[in-house]
Design a protein around this motif. Sequence first.
Motif, PDB file in Angstrom:
ATOM      1  N   ALA B 308      -8.061  -7.418   4.051  1.00 37.41           N
ATOM      2  CA  ALA B 308      -7.345  -6.484   3.189  1.00 37.41           C
ATOM      3  C   ALA B 308      -7.152  -5.207   3.978  1.00 37.41           C
ATOM      4  O   ALA B 308      -8.114  -4.515   4.299  1.00 37.41           O
ATOM      5  CB  ALA B 308      -8.135  -6.214   1.903  1.00 37.41           C
ATOM      6  N   VAL B 310      -6.029  -2.405   3.121  1.00 38.12           N
ATOM      7  CA  VAL B 310      -6.401  -1.185   2.414  1.00 38.12           C
ATOM      8  C   VAL B 310      -7.877  -0.837   2.656  1.00 38.12           C
ATOM      9  O   VAL B 310      -8.293   0.304   2.537  1.00 38.12           O
ATOM     10  CB  VAL B 310      -6.079  -1.302   0.905  1.00 38.12           C
ATOM     11  CG1 VAL B 310      -7.009  -2.274   0.210  1.00 38.12           C
ATOM     12  CG2 VAL B 310      -6.092   0.061   0.231  1.00 38.12           C
ATOM     13  N   GLY B 326     -11.945  -3.872  -2.727  1.00 39.86           N
ATOM     14  CA  GLY B 326     -11.657  -2.686  -1.931  1.00 39.86           C
ATOM     15  C   GLY B 326     -10.579  -1.803  -2.515  1.00 39.86           C
ATOM     16  O   GLY B 326      -9.522  -1.651  -1.914  1.00 39.86           O
ATOM     17  N   PHE B 327     -10.842  -1.218  -3.683  1.00 41.62           N
ATOM     18  CA  PHE B 327      -9.882  -0.263  -4.246  1.00 41.62           C
ATOM     19  C   PHE B 327     -10.217   1.139  -3.766  1.00 41.62           C
ATOM     20  O   PHE B 327     -11.367   1.557  -3.880  1.00 41.62           O
ATOM     21  CB  PHE B 327      -9.956  -0.262  -5.784  1.00 41.62           C
ATOM     22  CG  PHE B 327      -9.290  -1.445  -6.423  1.00 41.62           C
ATOM     23  CD1 PHE B 327      -8.002  -1.812  -6.084  1.00 41.62           C
ATOM     24  CD2 PHE B 327      -9.971  -2.187  -7.377  1.00 41.62           C
ATOM     25  CE1 PHE B 327      -7.385  -2.890  -6.685  1.00 41.62           C
ATOM     26  CE2 PHE B 327      -9.363  -3.283  -7.989  1.00 41.62           C
ATOM     27  CZ  PHE B 327      -8.072  -3.626  -7.642  1.00 41.62           C
ATOM     28  N   GLU B 480       0.269  -5.406   1.354  1.00 45.67           N
ATOM     29  CA  GLU B 480      -1.109  -4.933   1.393  1.00 45.67           C
ATOM     30  C   GLU B 480      -1.423  -3.907   0.314  1.00 45.67           C
ATOM     31  O   GLU B 480      -2.565  -3.497   0.170  1.00 45.67           O
ATOM     32  CB  GLU B 480      -1.419  -4.342   2.773  1.00 45.67           C
ATOM     33  CG  GLU B 480      -1.344  -5.355   3.913  1.00 45.67           C
ATOM     34  CD  GLU B 480      -2.438  -6.421   3.831  1.00 45.67           C
ATOM     35  OE1 GLU B 480      -3.442  -6.177   3.115  1.00 45.67           O
ATOM     36  OE2 GLU B 480      -2.289  -7.477   4.458  1.00 45.67           O
ATOM     37  N   CYS B 482      -2.735  -2.393  -2.807  1.00 46.04           N
ATOM     38  CA  CYS B 482      -3.797  -2.991  -3.617  1.00 46.04           C
ATOM     39  C   CYS B 482      -3.402  -3.070  -5.082  1.00 46.04           C
ATOM     40  O   CYS B 482      -4.044  -3.733  -5.877  1.00 46.04           O
ATOM     41  CB  CYS B 482      -5.097  -2.231  -3.452  1.00 46.04           C
ATOM     42  SG  CYS B 482      -5.185  -0.716  -4.412  1.00 46.04           S
TER      43      CYS B 482
END
Lengths: 161, 624
Positions: B308, B310, B326-327, B480, B482
């Motif tokens: 990811a 981000v 993964g925010f 990508e 999120c």
Amino acid sequence: MHENFDFSVTDRILADHKCAQQLIIAILQDIQEHYRYLPREVFPYLAEKLDMSEARIYSVATFYENFSLEPKGKYVIKICDGTACHVRHSLPILERFRQELGLSENKHTTDDLNFTVETVSCLGACGLAPVIMVNDDVYSAMTPEKASELIKKLKEELANA
Amino acid sequence: MLKSRSELSALREEYAKAYAAQSRRLIVCAGTGCVAGGSMKIYDRLKELLRERGLSVAVELEVDPHGDVIDLKKSGCHGFCEIGPLLRVDPEGWLYTKVQLSDCEEIIEKTIIGGEHIDRLAYKCGCNTYKKHDDIPFYKNQTHIVLDQCGTINADSIREYIAVGGYSALEKALFEMSPEAITDEIKKSNLRGRGGGGFPAGRKWEQVRRQNVEQKYVVCNGDEGDPGAFMDGSIMGGDPHRMIEGMIIAGIATGASVGYIYVRAEYPLAVERLRTAITQAEELGILGDNILGTEFSFKLNISRGAGAFVCGEGSALTASIEGKRGFPRVKPPRTTEHGLFDKPTVLNNVETFANVPLIISKGADWYLGIGTEGSPGTKAFALTGNIVNTGLIEVPMGTTLREIIFDIGGGMRDGAEFKAVQIGGPSGACLTAEHLDLPLDFDTLKKVGAMIGSGGLVVMDDKTCMVEVARFFMNFTQNESCGKCVPCREGTKRMLEILERIVAGEGRDGDIELLEELADTIVNTALCGLGKSAPNPIISTIKNFREEYEAHIYEKRCPAGACQKLKKIYIDPELCKGCSKCARQCPVDAISGKIKEPFEIDLSKCIRCGSCLDACPFKAIKEA
Ligand SMILES: Cc1cc2nc3c(=O)[nH]c(=O)nc-3n(C[C@H](O)[C@H](O)[C@H](O)COP(=O)(O)O)c2cc1C
Ligand code: SF4
Ligand code: SF4
Ligand code: SF4
Ligand code: FES
Ligand code: FES
């Protein structure tokens, strides 16, 4: 819970990571490395052992692109479409693999579960672009022709296995 | 287990002596590129051949070798992968290029036994032959301080790292300096973050050091998300101890006792080397409890990414280490206050940490003497695109694009004309011919609306379509995104749709203005850096190449002749000999015909990939 699913691998992996919730990503990575995907059976099992909700584990598994809830092929072919490979024509190579294997943008894995075709962004071998990776092996300076030869070779390997 | 400074010093002396005493050293490149070219088979073959001839081989630095020993080592990437597999021959400093398995016998006979150079394997350019690694123009015009050991030392050996002075900065930091003094030195050096933003590392360290909290963390960002950049991967895989040493020093300076290295999923080799390096350091007592007999303890862990982009963003990265999605989150609070597990955290990039031991050993004043006033030191770039030499380079900050492209890169490929360079990957911008003499550093680039970013440098010639480049990067970032915030999630999708339309010849009046408006909204309202910077490639290509957008939209024409859907590919029946070679090349079976009769292309199937153009021996296939 599925009676006939063998949880011994999952148990070993959990023990390696001391059943730590925080290590859920590493645990899922190891499980995926073993099965080449995340079998649905492991989710309720992990939820219980790690004392976290099944929904949370699913949310993690679906967030990260590397996790797959569908079985992947014996050979996972990753075609690099990073900048360096893109400018040296990686797309025709992707097309060729898909064509050889009857796959498409929406279908990544062959029905016999022998091959999966995906794209990635940069494998760290840009100097040899265009580059692909089959499981852990990197193949450099690819062309559509080399792609066809490679598929032939891999199919032979499967037949002789 | 080393229990004191003097024990480490004694060991270093011993290793340094052994290192200097090596009379014949063969270093096989074991970076990703050369391994793909078969370098590990070459390594095995050389070992086998040497043993067959009764020569003793050392694969690790030996302190008291019995008799004559040939040292056979594996290094990390030298940066010039396209001439690999590489073999360095020391003490002469020769570099053998494109080495094949079949060359191994000759290398043993002539070079090892005979002491002769093999001209055939040397790097050649024009009518010049370059025997030595350091004389090759690609290297000669670079300044290697961070990468200087990538390619020369055994990447799997803490002994060699120590022998060449490794962990002496750690010694100095641990025994001669206070945490304040270390932080001050880094502050004074004005070391700026190499991960993109250029934020002064010393300021971050200071913020973490000042907080009186029990648990603090040091995190290394090795996510290297820019597609087409691989310098952090090369440092981790080529000189892993240097970065680890930098992280331990950050731990001493800030009072952190635990560190994490977050490594991108696609770097299995780097993970392996880092694991080896950590184990070796633990065994020597350089990592772990009571390092070198002091009160200071530092434990280092590796977290592997899971694909990811981000997660390269600070708050998303720490969430990922915590085992969450993964925010990114809203800032402030900053990572230095509420970072990993909500504790004060130093987050720096791989290259940033790799600079630290140098600054501590040689002093901030030395460091300030390299690069420019506001951006001291060097920067590693991944140089790719339509130039003669592509690869990983390191140059002082303030070097110009012209020097990079023409002196190091060897100029444009096939005599093409320079058009632009995309700097900083998907978050970056493009620079044009008018920027060729601009010094590359953080502040100068900011002034022209660009940034150093990740260090990706893609050089483009007049056959590259800038709208397509913009589409390529937007496709990447859109994928990508999120999805946490609307401007980025929906806005990038809209922008991508418009760009896709334009390159397909379906652009409409008003599209450019719409792109500009969307870009403006996203830049100002997206939550994290991914969204805020996603429109950059579009903004800068519109600014510099507006006429290309217009040609696509109003004339349905791609001035660079690159956009596939605006191309028509046909076979000239006069020239076609009906050999079928093109049909075999076509990935989608769009070409058919009878042998010895003119072939035809079915344009409804053709994806305009261009493969057949090069395939036809009679140049019968043409584009219109
Ligand atoms: C979407 C996004 C991706 C990023 N990717 C990376 C990366 O791959 N590597 C990196 O070092 N920094 C990356 N960054 C920057 C980090 O957030 C952070 O600023 C950096 O790691 C701090 O280290 P430095 O000050 O030493 O550069 C990224 C930022 C954003 C917004
Ligand atoms: S800007 Fe994009 S990547 Fe960042 S939080 Fe918003 S949706 Fe996610
Ligand atoms: S351009 Fe590509 S897809 Fe079209 S005919 Fe030629 S090889 Fe086939
Ligand atoms: S390769 Fe050229 S000559 Fe041969 S069939 Fe194709 S177009 Fe005709
Ligand atoms: S872009 Fe393909 S390997 Fe780097
Ligand atoms: S991998 Fe050998 S030079 Fe890059």
